[in-house]
Design an enzyme around this catalytic site. Structure first.
Site, PDB file in Angstrom:
ATOM      1  N   CYS A 187       0.842  -1.190   0.000  1.00 58.47           N
ATOM      2  CA  CYS A 187       0.000   0.000   0.000  1.00 58.47           C
ATOM      3  C   CYS A 187       0.877   1.239   0.000  1.00 58.47           C
ATOM      4  O   CYS A 187       1.859   1.305   0.745  1.00 58.47           O
ATOM      5  CB  CYS A 187      -0.905  -0.013   1.235  1.00 58.47           C
ATOM      6  SG  CYS A 187      -2.040   1.369   1.336  1.00 58.47           S
ATOM      7  N   HIS A 242      -9.187  -3.646  -2.339  1.00 57.58           N
ATOM      8  CA  HIS A 242      -8.220  -2.888  -1.534  1.00 57.58           C
ATOM      9  C   HIS A 242      -8.612  -1.410  -1.481  1.00 57.58           C
ATOM     10  O   HIS A 242      -8.643  -0.803  -0.400  1.00 57.58           O
ATOM     11  CB  HIS A 242      -6.829  -3.072  -2.143  1.00 57.58           C
ATOM     12  CG  HIS A 242      -5.732  -2.353  -1.427  1.00 57.58           C
ATOM     13  ND1 HIS A 242      -4.741  -3.011  -0.748  1.00 57.58           N
ATOM     14  CD2 HIS A 242      -5.452  -1.026  -1.287  1.00 57.58           C
ATOM     15  CE1 HIS A 242      -3.902  -2.118  -0.223  1.00 57.58           C
ATOM     16  NE2 HIS A 242      -4.314  -0.910  -0.554  1.00 57.58           N
ATOM     17  N   GLU A 243      -8.917  -0.824  -2.643  1.00 57.95           N
ATOM     18  CA  GLU A 243      -9.242   0.607  -2.675  1.00 57.95           C
ATOM     19  C   GLU A 243     -10.593   0.897  -2.039  1.00 57.95           C
ATOM     20  O   GLU A 243     -10.751   1.897  -1.336  1.00 57.95           O
ATOM     21  CB  GLU A 243      -9.184   1.145  -4.107  1.00 57.95           C
ATOM     22  CG  GLU A 243      -7.826   1.009  -4.780  1.00 57.95           C
ATOM     23  CD  GLU A 243      -6.652   1.511  -3.963  1.00 57.95           C
ATOM     24  OE1 GLU A 243      -6.800   2.466  -3.172  1.00 57.95           O
ATOM     25  OE2 GLU A 243      -5.550   0.945  -4.102  1.00 57.95           O
ATOM     26  N   HIS A 255     -10.274   1.121   1.626  1.00 59.22           N
ATOM     27  CA  HIS A 255      -9.786   2.432   2.076  1.00 59.22           C
ATOM     28  C   HIS A 255     -10.943   3.393   2.341  1.00 59.22           C
ATOM     29  O   HIS A 255     -10.876   4.212   3.262  1.00 59.22           O
ATOM     30  CB  HIS A 255      -8.860   3.062   1.031  1.00 59.22           C
ATOM     31  CG  HIS A 255      -7.427   2.679   1.162  1.00 59.22           C
ATOM     32  ND1 HIS A 255      -6.661   2.979   2.269  1.00 59.22           N
ATOM     33  CD2 HIS A 255      -6.603   2.024   0.300  1.00 59.22           C
ATOM     34  CE1 HIS A 255      -5.433   2.531   2.086  1.00 59.22           C
ATOM     35  NE2 HIS A 255      -5.369   1.939   0.895  1.00 59.22           N
TER      36      HIS A 255
END
Length: 170
Positions: free
Chosen positions: A88, A130-131, A134
């Site tokens: 990351c 993953h994004e 966030h």
């Protein structure tokens, strides 16, 4: 366009839930442009708005197939599982194995406000998950199965290079 400062682990903004984008105006379009430039400058494959200090549900991704800009992305379907190594931009020097779906379908808006659907498999599925994590204040380290040290990362990179060479010869 401008390269923005990438927030790093320990910055409280990375742990907050981002707000839905209600209006796609010039500020959001500038944010998309800046995020893409920032992601490319950092050699990343994805970047979420909180990573540049903005609590909006906006991500950019490019796994090698061209830039994807997603506003208010939502995973609407997922299946299977895969374990892959993630890193990351907000946690430099750290990598680990994370279990993710093998395939996801994401609905979002593009910069023109049009609804789009993206199907992701393998690396794209990982990047989408993953994004989007966030945007909910979740970091990959929250889901890591096992951390990977730099020596193991280098061995894996070398194995990938060798496999590519073998595939190209065969």
């Amino acid at each position: 366009m401008a390269v923005r400062f990438i927030r790093e682990d320990g910055d409280e903004i990375l742990r907050k839930v981002s707000k839905k984008v209600d209006v796609i105006d010039e500020r959001i379009k500038t944010l998309l442009d800046d995020m893409a430039e920032t992601m490319y400058a950092a050699n990343g494959v994805g970047l979420a708005a909180p990573q540049v200090g903005v609590l909006k549900r906006v991500v950019v991704i490019d796994v090698g197939d061209g830039l994807m800009e997603l506003i208010n992305p939502e995973i609407v379907e997922q299946e299977g599982e895969q374990i892959d190594i993630e890193g990351c931009l907000s946690i430099p020097g750290v990598a680990g194995e994370v279990k993710r779906p093998a395939r996801v379908v994401v609905e979002a808006l593009n910069r023109e406000g049009e609804k789009i659907t993206v199907e992701g498999k393998e690396l794209l599925a990982v990047a989408l998950c993953h994004e989007i994590d966030h945007l909910d204040g979740i970091l990959f380290t929250d889901k890591v199965i096992r951390f990977i040290d730099e020596d193991e990362m280098e061995r894996r990179r070398e194995n990938k290079r060798r496999n590519k060479i073998r595939q190209n010869k065969g």
